[in-house]
Design a protein around this motif. Structure first.
Motif, PDB file in Angstrom:
ATOM      1  N   LEU A 133      -8.150   4.924  -1.117  1.00 44.31           N
ATOM      2  CA  LEU A 133      -8.177   6.050  -2.042  1.00 44.31           C
ATOM      3  C   LEU A 133      -9.267   7.037  -1.626  1.00 44.31           C
ATOM      4  CD1 LEU A 133      -7.090   7.174  -4.788  1.00 44.31           C
ATOM      5  CD2 LEU A 133      -9.072   6.059  -5.841  1.00 44.31           C
ATOM      6  N   ILE A 149       0.900   6.663  -6.885  1.00 40.36           N
ATOM      7  CA  ILE A 149      -0.167   7.632  -7.185  1.00 40.36           C
ATOM      8  C   ILE A 149       0.351   9.048  -7.020  1.00 40.36           C
ATOM      9  CG2 ILE A 149      -2.371   8.524  -6.332  1.00 40.36           C
ATOM     10  CD1 ILE A 149      -3.219   5.636  -5.781  1.00 40.36           C
ATOM     11  N   VAL A 175      -5.808  13.831  -5.527  1.00 40.54           N
ATOM     12  CA  VAL A 175      -5.945  12.389  -5.320  1.00 40.54           C
ATOM     13  C   VAL A 175      -5.033  11.968  -4.182  1.00 40.54           C
ATOM     14  CG1 VAL A 175      -5.768  10.106  -6.351  1.00 40.54           C
ATOM     15  CG2 VAL A 175      -6.471  12.069  -7.755  1.00 40.54           C
ATOM     16  N   ASN A 176      -5.602  11.251  -3.224  1.00 41.58           N
ATOM     17  CA  ASN A 176      -4.830  10.843  -2.049  1.00 41.58           C
ATOM     18  C   ASN A 176      -5.053   9.347  -1.799  1.00 41.58           C
ATOM     19  OD1 ASN A 176      -3.312  11.494   0.514  1.00 41.58           O
ATOM     20  ND2 ASN A 176      -5.229  10.723   1.399  1.00 41.58           N
ATOM     21  N   PHE A 177      -3.984   8.681  -1.411  1.00 43.21           N
ATOM     22  CA  PHE A 177      -4.094   7.272  -1.061  1.00 43.21           C
ATOM     23  C   PHE A 177      -3.428   7.074   0.295  1.00 43.21           C
ATOM     24  CE2 PHE A 177      -3.002   2.817  -0.825  1.00 43.21           C
ATOM     25  CZ  PHE A 177      -4.140   2.186  -1.339  1.00 43.21           C
ATOM     26  N   ILE A 204       1.805   1.777  -3.508  1.00 45.38           N
ATOM     27  CA  ILE A 204       0.660   2.350  -4.252  1.00 45.38           C
ATOM     28  C   ILE A 204       0.561   3.843  -3.982  1.00 45.38           C
ATOM     29  CG2 ILE A 204      -1.859   2.347  -4.444  1.00 45.38           C
ATOM     30  CD1 ILE A 204      -1.785  -0.667  -3.800  1.00 45.38           C
ATOM     31  N   ARG A 205       0.699   4.239  -2.710  1.00 44.82           N
ATOM     32  CA  ARG A 205       0.605   5.656  -2.362  1.00 44.82           C
ATOM     33  C   ARG A 205       1.676   6.460  -3.088  1.00 44.82           C
ATOM     34  NH1 ARG A 205       3.370   8.539   1.222  1.00 44.82           N
ATOM     35  NH2 ARG A 205       4.204   6.703   2.287  1.00 44.82           N
ATOM     36  N   ALA A 213       2.387   9.724 -10.071  1.00 47.50           N
ATOM     37  CA  ALA A 213       1.613   9.750 -11.318  1.00 47.50           C
ATOM     38  C   ALA A 213       0.607  10.896 -11.350  1.00 47.50           C
ATOM     39  CB  ALA A 213       0.879   8.419 -11.501  1.00 47.50           C
ATOM     40  N   LEU A 214       0.044  11.253 -10.219  1.00 44.75           N
ATOM     41  CA  LEU A 214      -1.013  12.288 -10.175  1.00 44.75           C
ATOM     42  C   LEU A 214      -0.612  13.349  -9.153  1.00 44.75           C
ATOM     43  CD1 LEU A 214      -4.095   9.844 -10.080  1.00 44.75           C
ATOM     44  CD2 LEU A 214      -3.188  11.039 -12.093  1.00 44.75           C
ATOM     45  N   THR A 241       0.829  -1.204   0.000  1.00 47.09           N
ATOM     46  CA  THR A 241       0.000   0.000   0.000  1.00 47.09           C
ATOM     47  C   THR A 241       0.865   1.256   0.000  1.00 47.09           C
ATOM     48  OG1 THR A 241      -0.165  -0.176   2.427  1.00 47.09           O
ATOM     49  CG2 THR A 241      -1.970  -1.115   1.123  1.00 47.09           C
TER      50      THR A 241
END
Length: 456
Positions: free
Chosen positions: A104, A18, A96-98, A14-15, A21-22, A11
């Motif tokens: 998400l 993201i 966008v936040n993870f 992933i954070r 990427a964003l 995770t």
């Protein structure tokens, strides 16, 4: 396995991915499907997007931190007149936040109120366009308000402050007008407004003959509280309702789609009361004006009649004198004609009486002759009838005499019967005797005296 990673490591990757990427923020169009503010002041919501069929095609959790929410909320409500709540469409600026634990989410940094305001206007235009396409948009507006406008069916919440204001205002109208008011309760806020108000309208329609108009009233509040009135189904029902509908919803600045299709729109519930009172006052003024006109007309008619009467009275004396002269001349001519007319009448009557005397004599002679012949015929019929009656009576007497002889005691004695008496009274029951009695028995020839020894 030696290459396995922990959930936290995954995770975290992933954070970081993201974030790389964003990295920037995005303006996103979405609809708020649900939202709540927690104890810390943060606002948590869910964003969704629907397709043309109304199906959800995307969703994401959203969050507005407390500090940002206070700023956004105040500006949004000031410009749109409604609160951030479920069911409205928004244009929000998000990052966008993870999070390794919470997953998400979209963190809201800003909101564009003009987008939501435009959507509200667009939705109202769509409703009005559909009503126009259905051919019903102006139906209620075209109904002529009854006169007088005194029997009013009210749709509102029984506990609403606006209803209390309306009733106080209309009861203390200062002119003594007495309206026939009946409340048809309905929910006036939330997602049940549409079905509740339509149900109340159906109840009124069932007794439409009892009412002159319907008033839908609701006091002020947040603009979002009025969203329930922005409904095609409700607007269509009101537009096609059999009675004129008067609306008084919210504050002076508020306007809903049902205000646009109703027969009469008032700004507030008390404005509805003022409108009804003004209508009643208008009727009173009309009656007063008619009364004045009637009085003037009556006065004019009386004056005209007085003139005609005076003119007629001025002509009566000459006309009467002239009529008397004409009558006197006629009477004189009649006096001259009377003797001759009397002689002619007497002569005609003498002739008629002579003819009548001759005719009477002839009729009397004929009647006497006919009566004589009729008397002779009746005499002959009477003689024959008397002879027949005497013969019939003689036959009946002879028959009766024979029957009497056959039923007489002498014949019974000759048949062997006897008659027993005691002291001259016939004995028909042995209970009439007692031992020692002397009885007499009569036969066809002679009698026998006996003493009773015993009775059974």
């Amino acid at each position: 396995m030696s290459n396995a990673v922990s959930l936290y490591e995954l995770t975290t990757s992933i954070r970081l991915a993201i974030a790389r990427a964003l990295p920037q923020t995005y303006w996103v169009r979405a609809e708020i499907s649900e939202g709540r503010r927690n104890i810390n002041g943060h606002f948590y919501c869910k964003f969704i997007e629907k397709n043309a069929a109304g199906q959800d095609i995307a969703s994401a959790n959203g969050i507005i931190w407390a500090g940002t929410y206070n700023i956004i909320k105040a500006r949004f409500e000031r410009e749109t007149g409604q609160a951030l709540a479920a069911g409205i469409k928004v244009l929000v600026n998000v990052k966008v936040n993870f999070h390794e634990r919470y997953g998400l989410s979209l963190v809201v940094n800003d909101i564009d109120p003009s987008y939501t305001l435009g959507d509200m206007v667009r939705r109202r235009k769509e409703i009005l366009a559909q009503l126009a396409k259905d051919g019903v948009a102006n139906m209620n507006k075209e109904i002529v308000l009854p006169r007088p406008l005194m029997r009013i069916a009210i749709i509102t919440s029984e506990t609403a402050a606006g209803y209390g204001d309306f009733m106080n205002h209309i009861k203390s109208n200062g002119y003594g007008f007495r309206f026939n008011i009946k409340l048809f309760p309905a929910i006036m806020q939330g997602d049940k407004v549409e079905t509740s108000v339509i149900t109340a309208l159906n109840c009124i329609a069932a007794e439409a003959a009892n009412w002159d108009a319907v008033a839908i009233i609701r006091g002020g509040g947040a603009v979002s509280d009025l969203n329930g009135f922005e409904s095609y189904a409700l607007a269509s029902n009101i537009a096609q309702f059999v009675l004129p509908v008067i609306t008084g919803i919210g504050h002076e600045r508020d306007e809903t789609v049902i205000d646009l299709v109703a027969n009469t729109r008032c700004k507030t519930p008390t404005a509805v009361a003022d409108f009804l009172v003004s209508c009643a006052m208008g009727e009173t003024e009309t009656l007063s004006a008619l009364s004045v006109r009637l009085q003037r007309a009556a006065t004019q008619i009386v004056a005209n009649q007085n003139k005609r009467f005076a003119y007629t009275a001025s002509r009566i004396a000459p006309a009467f004198s002239n009529a008397c002269k004409i009558a006197r001349l006629g009477f004189d001519r009649l006096l001259l004609r009377i003797p001759r007319a009397v002689k002619e009448v007497c002569a005609r009557e003498d002739t008629r009486l002579q003819r009548l005397a001759v005719k009477t004599e002839m009729l009397a002679t004929n009647a006497t002759r006919l009566q004589t012949l009729e008397l002779q015929r009746r005499t002959e019929r009477l003689k024959r009838a008397v002879a027949t009656l005497l013969q019939a009576n003689k036959t009946r007497i002879d028959t009766a005499e024979k029957n009497i002889k056959l039923a007489g005691p002498e014949r019974m004695f000759h048949l062997g019967f006897s008659l027993t008496t005691i002291n001259g009274k016939a004995i028909v029951d042995a209970s009439q005797l007692k031992p020692g009695d002397t009885i007499t028995t009569r036969f066809a020839k002679g009698e026998a005296v006996s003493r009773v020894e015993k009775t059974n």
